[in-house]
Design an enzyme around this catalytic site. Structure first.
Site, short mmCIF file in Angstrom:
data_model
loop_
_atom_site.label_atom_id
_atom_site.label_comp_id
_atom_site.label_asym_id
_atom_site.label_seq_id
_atom_site.Cartn_x
_atom_site.Cartn_y
_atom_site.Cartn_z
N GLU A 1 0.84 -1.20 0.00
CA GLU A 1 0.00 0.00 0.00
C GLU A 1 0.88 1.25 0.00
O GLU A 1 1.69 1.44 0.90
CB GLU A 1 -0.89 0.02 1.24
CG GLU A 1 -1.74 1.27 1.37
CD GLU A 1 -2.46 1.34 2.71
OE1 GLU A 1 -2.84 2.45 3.12
OE2 GLU A 1 -2.62 0.28 3.35
N GLU B 1 -11.38 4.14 5.80
CA GLU B 1 -10.28 4.57 6.66
C GLU B 1 -10.31 6.09 6.78
O GLU B 1 -9.50 6.80 6.22
CB GLU B 1 -8.93 4.08 6.11
CG GLU B 1 -7.78 4.31 7.07
CD GLU B 1 -6.48 3.70 6.59
OE1 GLU B 1 -6.40 2.47 6.51
OE2 GLU B 1 -5.55 4.46 6.28
#
Length: 231
Positions: free
Chosen positions: A150, A209
Site C-alpha cells: 500500500e 479509513e
C-alpha cells in the site's frame, strides 16, 4: 452492476469503544459485513475470535507489525538491517490471520531512515523490500493468504514512508483534505467515484479509513444513501 462492498477499518472507526472486539460488534450492528484493522496485536486473540464468530463479520485485512513505535517505525519491509524483525513480525501476523480467517496481510514497507535522503537509499531499500516480499510470498502462499502493498501519500500523510507510487492496491476511502466521512465537505465526489468503480466491475472490499467528525454511527449516512441507491 454489482454493488460495492465496504469494510469498516476499526482502527479509524468506532474508536468511541476502546477494545477492538467491541468495535467488531459495533461494525456488525451498523450493517458492515467485513472489517479491517491496522494493528490488533495488543488485543486478546480469543476475544477477537469470539467477536468474529458471534457476528459472522469477515476480517478482510490486517497489517504486519510497525516495529519500534517509539523510535518512529511504520513497518519494516524495506528497512535495511531489520530483515529478521520483519520475519518475526510476519509470523505474528500469520498467527492472527489464521485465527481470524483473514486472507490478506498488508506488508508494510516502512520509513526512510531519519537523516537519510530518499534518493540516496532508494535502491538499497527497494532491494531489501523485494527480498522480503519474495520471502513473504513463499510463506503466505502455503496458507492461501494474499500479501498486499500500500502506498502512503508522502506529500501530506507521511513524508518518510518508502512506498509511495505503486499502480494498484487495496482501495480505501476518505474525503480530502480533512480525511473525514466521504460525504463531508471536500474535494472528492464519491457518488461519481463509486459509480466509476461499479462500472469497472471492482469486486474487492473498500476500506473505510477516515476520521469520523462525530460518532461513527452518526457519520454513516453516506453508506445508507449508497445502499438505498444501489438496491
Amino acid at each position: 452492476m454489482a454493488p460495492l462492498k465496504f469494510c469498516a477499518n476499526i482502527s479509524w472507526l468506532f474508536t468511541e469503544l476502546p477494545d477492538f472486539s467491541q468495535r467488531i460488534y459495533a461494525a456488525a450492528a451498523a450493517g458492515f459485513q467485513a472489517v479491517e484493522a491496522a494493528w490488533l496485536y495488543d488485543c486478546d486473540l480469543q476475544e477477537l475470535q469470539r467477536a468474529r464468530e458471534a457476528t459472522g463479520v469477515e476480517v478482510v485485512l490486517i497489517n504486519t507489525p510497525q516495529g519500534d513505535v517509539k523510535a518512529g517505525d511504520l513497518g519494516l519491509g524495506a528497512v535495511p538491517g531489520r530483515e529478521a524483525e520483519f520475519r518475526q513480525g510476519l509470523d505474528l501476523s500469520m498467527k492472527y490471520a489464521r485465527a481470524l480467517g483473514c486472507k490478506r496481510i498488508h506488508l508494510m514497507a516502512g520509513r526512510v531512515p531519519v537523516g537519510s535522503q530518499r534518493t540516496a537509499v532508494a535502491k538499497e531499500m527497494e532491494g531489501v523490500f523485494v527480498q522480503n516480499l519474495n520471502y513473504a510470498a513463499d510463506v503466505l502462499s502455503k496458507e492461501g493468504i494474499t500479501g498486499l502493498i500500500e502506498p502512503i501519500n508522502t506529500r501530506i500523510t507521511d513524508p518518510r514512508y518508502f512506498l509511495d507510487s505503486p499502480h494498484q492496491g487495496h482501495t480505501q476511502i476518505a474525503q480530502v483534505p480533512g480525511r473525514n466521512e466521504p460525504d463531508s465537505a471536500g474535494e472528492l465526489n464519491y457518488s461519481y467515484l463509486f459509480n466509476t468503480l461499479e462500472k469497472h466491475g471492482y469486486q474487492g472490499y473498500i476500506g473505510c479509513e477516515y476520521k469520523p467528525q462525530r460518532s461513527t454511527e452518526e457519520g454513516l449516512g453516506w453508506l445508507k444513501d449508497y445502499r438505498a441507491h444501489s438496491e
